[in-house]
Design a protein around this motif. Structure first.
Motif, PDB file in Angstrom:
ATOM      1  N   SER A  16     -71.250 -27.145 -12.253  1.00 45.73           N
ATOM      2  CA  SER A  16     -70.309 -26.497 -11.345  1.00 45.73           C
ATOM      3  C   SER A  16     -69.152 -25.927 -12.129  1.00 45.73           C
ATOM      4  O   SER A  16     -68.824 -26.405 -13.217  1.00 45.73           O
ATOM      5  CB  SER A  16     -69.787 -27.543 -10.348  1.00 45.73           C
ATOM      6  OG  SER A  16     -68.737 -27.020  -9.553  1.00 45.73           O
ATOM      7  N   GLU A  34     -70.034 -23.561  -4.770  1.00 46.23           N
ATOM      8  CA  GLU A  34     -71.445 -23.446  -5.107  1.00 46.23           C
ATOM      9  C   GLU A  34     -71.682 -24.223  -6.385  1.00 46.23           C
ATOM     10  O   GLU A  34     -70.808 -24.278  -7.265  1.00 46.23           O
ATOM     11  CB  GLU A  34     -71.806 -21.987  -5.393  1.00 46.23           C
ATOM     12  CG  GLU A  34     -72.216 -21.210  -4.187  1.00 46.23           C
ATOM     13  CD  GLU A  34     -72.794 -19.857  -4.562  1.00 46.23           C
ATOM     14  OE1 GLU A  34     -72.611 -18.956  -3.748  1.00 46.23           O
ATOM     15  OE2 GLU A  34     -73.403 -19.709  -5.648  1.00 46.23           O
ATOM     16  N   TRP A  36     -75.049 -25.904  -9.154  1.00 43.39           N
ATOM     17  CA  TRP A  36     -76.477 -26.078  -9.467  1.00 43.39           C
ATOM     18  C   TRP A  36     -76.770 -27.556  -9.579  1.00 43.39           C
ATOM     19  O   TRP A  36     -76.024 -28.310 -10.217  1.00 43.39           O
ATOM     20  CB  TRP A  36     -76.825 -25.403 -10.798  1.00 43.39           C
ATOM     21  CG  TRP A  36     -76.912 -23.905 -10.724  1.00 43.39           C
ATOM     22  CD1 TRP A  36     -75.911 -23.013 -11.003  1.00 43.39           C
ATOM     23  CD2 TRP A  36     -78.063 -23.136 -10.357  1.00 43.39           C
ATOM     24  NE1 TRP A  36     -76.380 -21.728 -10.824  1.00 43.39           N
ATOM     25  CE2 TRP A  36     -77.692 -21.775 -10.434  1.00 43.39           C
ATOM     26  CE3 TRP A  36     -79.362 -23.460  -9.982  1.00 43.39           C
ATOM     27  CZ2 TRP A  36     -78.581 -20.737 -10.139  1.00 43.39           C
ATOM     28  CZ3 TRP A  36     -80.245 -22.432  -9.688  1.00 43.39           C
ATOM     29  CH2 TRP A  36     -79.855 -21.086  -9.771  1.00 43.39           C
ATOM     30  N   GLU A  38     -79.259 -29.691 -11.486  1.00 40.45           N
ATOM     31  CA  GLU A  38     -80.240 -29.585 -12.578  1.00 40.45           C
ATOM     32  C   GLU A  38     -81.008 -30.890 -12.678  1.00 40.45           C
ATOM     33  O   GLU A  38     -80.469 -31.899 -13.157  1.00 40.45           O
ATOM     34  CB  GLU A  38     -79.531 -29.326 -13.914  1.00 40.45           C
ATOM     35  CG  GLU A  38     -79.029 -27.916 -14.070  1.00 40.45           C
ATOM     36  CD  GLU A  38     -78.641 -27.616 -15.527  1.00 40.45           C
ATOM     37  OE1 GLU A  38     -78.202 -26.491 -15.769  1.00 40.45           O
ATOM     38  OE2 GLU A  38     -78.772 -28.527 -16.392  1.00 40.45           O
ATOM     39  N   ARG A 111     -84.226 -26.403 -10.923  1.00 39.68           N
ATOM     40  CA  ARG A 111     -82.810 -26.257 -10.592  1.00 39.68           C
ATOM     41  C   ARG A 111     -82.676 -25.739  -9.166  1.00 39.68           C
ATOM     42  O   ARG A 111     -83.431 -24.868  -8.743  1.00 39.68           O
ATOM     43  CB  ARG A 111     -82.140 -25.265 -11.558  1.00 39.68           C
ATOM     44  CG  ARG A 111     -82.252 -25.684 -13.015  1.00 39.68           C
ATOM     45  CD  ARG A 111     -81.887 -24.532 -13.951  1.00 39.68           C
ATOM     46  NE  ARG A 111     -80.452 -24.305 -14.009  1.00 39.68           N
ATOM     47  CZ  ARG A 111     -79.868 -23.118 -13.875  1.00 39.68           C
ATOM     48  NH1 ARG A 111     -80.597 -22.037 -13.656  1.00 39.68           N
ATOM     49  NH2 ARG A 111     -78.561 -23.003 -13.946  1.00 39.68           N
ATOM     50  N   ARG A 113     -79.771 -24.156  -6.455  1.00 39.75           N
ATOM     51  CA  ARG A 113     -78.397 -23.692  -6.232  1.00 39.75           C
ATOM     52  C   ARG A 113     -78.035 -24.061  -4.801  1.00 39.75           C
ATOM     53  O   ARG A 113     -78.776 -23.759  -3.862  1.00 39.75           O
ATOM     54  CB  ARG A 113     -78.292 -22.178  -6.465  1.00 39.75           C
ATOM     55  CG  ARG A 113     -76.860 -21.655  -6.437  1.00 39.75           C
ATOM     56  CD  ARG A 113     -76.762 -20.279  -7.110  1.00 39.75           C
ATOM     57  NE  ARG A 113     -77.606 -19.292  -6.472  1.00 39.75           N
ATOM     58  CZ  ARG A 113     -77.210 -18.471  -5.490  1.00 39.75           C
ATOM     59  NH1 ARG A 113     -75.960 -18.514  -5.041  1.00 39.75           N
ATOM     60  NH2 ARG A 113     -78.054 -17.596  -4.954  1.00 39.75           N
TER      61      ARG A 113
END
Lengths: 139, 139
Positions: A16, A34, A36, A38, A111, A113
Motif C-alpha cells: 500500500s 487501494e 494490493w 500479495e 495478487r 487489488r
C-alpha cells in the motif's frame, strides 16, 4: 485440552502507499486506500474462484500492535472512559488480528487489488474469506 | 520484514453442548447453539463495557481443521467444482481462524453467554470485537 499457543504463518503481505501508522484511518470506510494483497506462491491455489467485484474479509496480523493492553480510551479520545479492548476495535489487544472488509478490483495471478484498506504497507495477511450472503441457499 | 510466524495465545475457550463436529451446522445462522465464552482471568479486564444485547464478532482457532488444504468442494458437495479455500468458509485452510457473529445474552464475570454459535465445545477463543455500526459517528 487447549494448547497454550498456536503458530500463525502469514499467507502474504499488504502492499500500500500507506506506510505510516499515524496517517492510517481508524477503519477502512473512514478513508481507506487501494492496496494490493500479495499472496505467497505456496497458497496461490487457494485463490481459485475469486474475481473482480467479490466482497472479501481480509484478516491481518497487526504486527505493530501492543499485545499487553487490555483497556483503552475508545478511538484514542482521552476524555472518554477506559473500556475493555474486546468492546473496541483497538489494534492493541492480546491477539492483534485485524478484520477488513474490501471489494476486489482486479485479480493478477497471486495478487489482488482491493479497496478500501486502512492497514499499512508490510502488514502480514493471515486469512481471506468471502463475505457471506444473507441467504444460506446462495452460499 | 514479515516474520515467518506469530504466536496466537488463546484468551479463553468455548463451552457448548455441541461436542461433535459432525453435528455442527456450517454457519451460526443455520442452527447455531447457545454457548458460553469462558475468558481466562488474565484477560478479564478486557471485557469491560460488554453488556447483554451487544453484537460481537468472536474469533476462534479451529483446532480440528486441516491446515494443508488449499482447495475444497464448497459446503462439502462433491459434485461442486473445487474452489480455493479463500473463496469459501471452509474450516480447512492455512490459518484456521473462525469468525462468528453472536449476540450477548448474559455477562457473568469473565463468562459471556452468547447465541448463535456453531463452534464445538473446547474451541479456543483468540479475540472478541464489536460489530461496527454503519455510522462512524456512532462508534
Amino acid at each position: 485440552m487447549t494448547k497454550n499457543s498456536y503458530a500463525i504463518e502469514p499467507i502474504g503481505v499488504i502492499r500500500s502507499e500507506l506506510t505510516d501508522l499515524a496517517d492510517a484511518p481508524l477503519q477502512g470506510d473512514e478513508g481507506g486506500y487501494e492496496a494490493w494483497l500479495e499472496l505467497t506462491p505456496q497458497v496461490a491455489q487457494g485463490l481459485a474462484g475469486i474475481k473482480a467485484g467479490d466482497h472479501l474479509i481480509v484478516l491481518t496480523w497487526l504486527h505493530r500492535a501492543q499485545r499487553d493492553v487490555l483497556q483503552v480510551h475508545p478511538r484514542g479520545r482521552l476524555e472518554a472512559p477506559l473500556r475493555g479492548v474486546f468492546s473496541t476495535r483497538s489494534q492493541d489487544r492480546p491477539n492483534p488480528i485485524g478484520l477488513h472488509q474490501v471489494s476486489v478490483l482486479e485479480v493478477a495471478g497471486q495478487r489482488l487489488r482491493v479497496t478500501p484498506l486502512e492497514a499499512i504497507d508490510g502488514t502480514p495477511i493471515v486469512d481471506i474469506k468471502p463475505v457471506l450472503s444473507a441467504k444460506p441457499s446462495e452460499r
